[in-house]
Design an enzyme around this catalytic site. Structure first.
Site, mmCIF file in Angstrom:
data_model
loop_
_atom_site.group_PDB
_atom_site.id
_atom_site.type_symbol
_atom_site.label_atom_id
_atom_site.label_comp_id
_atom_site.label_asym_id
_atom_site.label_seq_id
_atom_site.Cartn_x
_atom_site.Cartn_y
_atom_site.Cartn_z
ATOM 1 N N ASP A 147 -1.420 -7.650 -10.351
ATOM 2 C CA ASP A 147 -1.209 -6.268 -10.781
ATOM 3 C C ASP A 147 -0.503 -6.183 -12.135
ATOM 4 O O ASP A 147 -0.403 -5.088 -12.703
ATOM 5 C CB ASP A 147 -0.357 -5.514 -9.743
ATOM 6 C CG ASP A 147 -1.130 -5.231 -8.464
ATOM 7 O OD1 ASP A 147 -2.336 -4.948 -8.564
ATOM 8 O OD2 ASP A 147 -0.529 -5.289 -7.384
ATOM 9 N N GLU A 168 4.480 -8.788 1.031
ATOM 10 C CA GLU A 168 4.440 -8.118 -0.274
ATOM 11 C C GLU A 168 5.304 -6.867 -0.145
ATOM 12 O O GLU A 168 4.874 -5.854 0.405
ATOM 13 C CB GLU A 168 2.997 -7.784 -0.659
ATOM 14 C CG GLU A 168 2.838 -7.200 -2.059
ATOM 15 C CD GLU A 168 3.062 -5.696 -2.102
ATOM 16 O OE1 GLU A 168 4.038 -5.274 -2.758
ATOM 17 O OE2 GLU A 168 2.290 -4.955 -1.482
ATOM 18 N N ASP A 186 -0.548 -7.781 1.904
ATOM 19 C CA ASP A 186 -0.341 -6.775 0.872
ATOM 20 C C ASP A 186 0.101 -5.455 1.504
ATOM 21 O O ASP A 186 -0.428 -5.052 2.541
ATOM 22 C CB ASP A 186 -1.647 -6.574 0.100
ATOM 23 C CG ASP A 186 -1.433 -5.934 -1.247
ATOM 24 O OD1 ASP A 186 -0.348 -6.109 -1.821
ATOM 25 O OD2 ASP A 186 -2.349 -5.253 -1.738
#
Length: 381
Positions: free
Chosen positions: A331, A278, A231
């Site tokens: 998200d 990501e 991430d």
């Protein structure tokens, strides 16, 4: 960052071992409401049960347990000591502890190791259970042809064993407090930016050690998972540093990250790894170059494809094969929720792109899935 969440430990396996009784597990559930998890209830009941299992296990003399502790001593000893001390001090953050334990004075830590010996063993026991059960689950999945993707954040929490045990890894002052913390600058989605609050890495120090902590971290991840999604990949190119104590992210500035050297060192030490980057959000030319240089697949999110605030490279006809397409991520809203929350312009664009006379919210999720599966992306989620 190395420890497994004890909430995942399967109590049925402990019943089978005779360490706890089935009737004792009756109240250890997720709560009375179907729509929400009662974490307070889990916290208060689960550790009591695990404590009883520990006391009945006689684990301290078990050879497998001893080997596990020895093999993982480089993180497990600090983690178990940190958790035991934290419990003894009412759960307070380590930055609020007394100076001697906060700054890890040897004689103070030796005293705590002696006083909290059983509690330290209890936390090592939890990690041993997690490792045994996870390994069994992963083996079962792999034998069925299923790979597991582990999703890891670039940063760690400020109140964590990582920061307390290894302050030299982070941008800390002489009092072991952060000089700056992580986040994102203001953008179309957030007027004051995002203040995450995670401590930032001291990248020059990591470089001096040939990224030893990171090598250990990623290596450990690949013992747990088959593929790792990192991430906030952008943080390896440039990271946003916000002065510690600021109430918003408005006064931060971009700083230079470790760049391609970091990933070349990873590959040199660990071989070619299955990593997903990501790479969402605003991407500079240098981030795009870093992604291309690593050869890692980036991410494409279909809900972004029809948003006028996003660049057009989320539209499926623009994808390279070396990417992972998601209908949405953790998200995002659900696809049905997206349908109701976006404006008419986005819905009309999606309708045109999907070659539909009208969008049907009952079939839209399947339309998105078909669109993702029909793209050239190597992997679809």
């Amino acid at each position: 960052t190395f420890a497994g969440n004890p909430y995942y430990i399967d109590l049925k396996a402990l019943i089978e071992k005779g360490w706890i009784g089935e009737e004792e597990c009756g109240g250890c559930d997720f709560g009375d409401c179907r729509d929400f998890i009662d974490y307070d209830k889990i916290y208060k009941q689960r550790f009591r049960l695990l404590q009883k299992a520990y006391e009945n296990s006689g684990i301290s003399k078990d050879e497998e347990f001893i080997r596990f502790c020895e093999k993982n001593a480089y993180w497990l000893e600090d983690y178990a000591l940190y958790m035991a001390i934290k419990d003894s001090l009412g759960g307070s953050s380590w930055i609020e502890w007394e100076e001697d334990v906060k700054m890890r004075k040897k004689e103070t830590l030796d005293r705590y190791r002696e006083e909290l010996r059983e509690q330290i063993l209890f936390y090592e026991f939890q990690q041993y259970l997690f490792k045994c059960q996870w390994t069994k689950l992963k083996k079962y999945a792999n034998e069925k042809g299923i790979q597991i993707i582990g999703d890891i954040p670039i940063y760690v929490a400020l109140d964590s064993a990582d920061t307390w045990a290894n302050p030299g890894l982070f941008q800390f002052d002489k009092e072991n407090l952060p000089t700056a913390v992580a986040g994102c600058p203001p953008d179309a989605f957030s007027a004051t930016g995002q203040l995450w609050g995670n401590p930032l890495y001291d990248w020059p120090y990591h470089k001096k050690t040939e990224y030893a902590w990171w090598i250990r971290r990623i290596s450990y991840c690949f013992r747990l998972y088959d593929v790792v999604r990192i991430d906030h990949f952008r943080g390896f190119d440039e990271y946003y540093a916000i002065p510690y104590g600021d109430p918003t992210a408005e006064n931060g500035r971009w700083m230079q990250g470790p760049g391609i050297e970091f990933f070349r060192t990873l590959e040199k030490k660990l071989g070619r790894l299955q990593i997903i980057a990501e790479d969402l959000g605003y991407l500079t030319d240098t981030v795009l170059k870093l992604l291309a240089d690593t050869g890692f697949p980036g991410m494409k999110v279909l809900q972004f494809a029809f948003d006028s605030r996003e660049s057009a490279n989320y539209l499926p006809h623009t994808y390279p094969a070396n990417c992972v397409v998601y209908t949405g991520t953790h998200d995002n809203d659900t696809t049905r929720g997206w349908y109701h929350s976006v404006g008419k312009e986005c819905r009309d664009f999606a309708k045109e792109y999907l070659r539909k006379s009208a969008l049907d919210e009952d079939s839209l999720s399947w339309d998105f899935i078909a669109l993702a599966m029909g793209s050239v992306a190597d992997l679809c989620i």
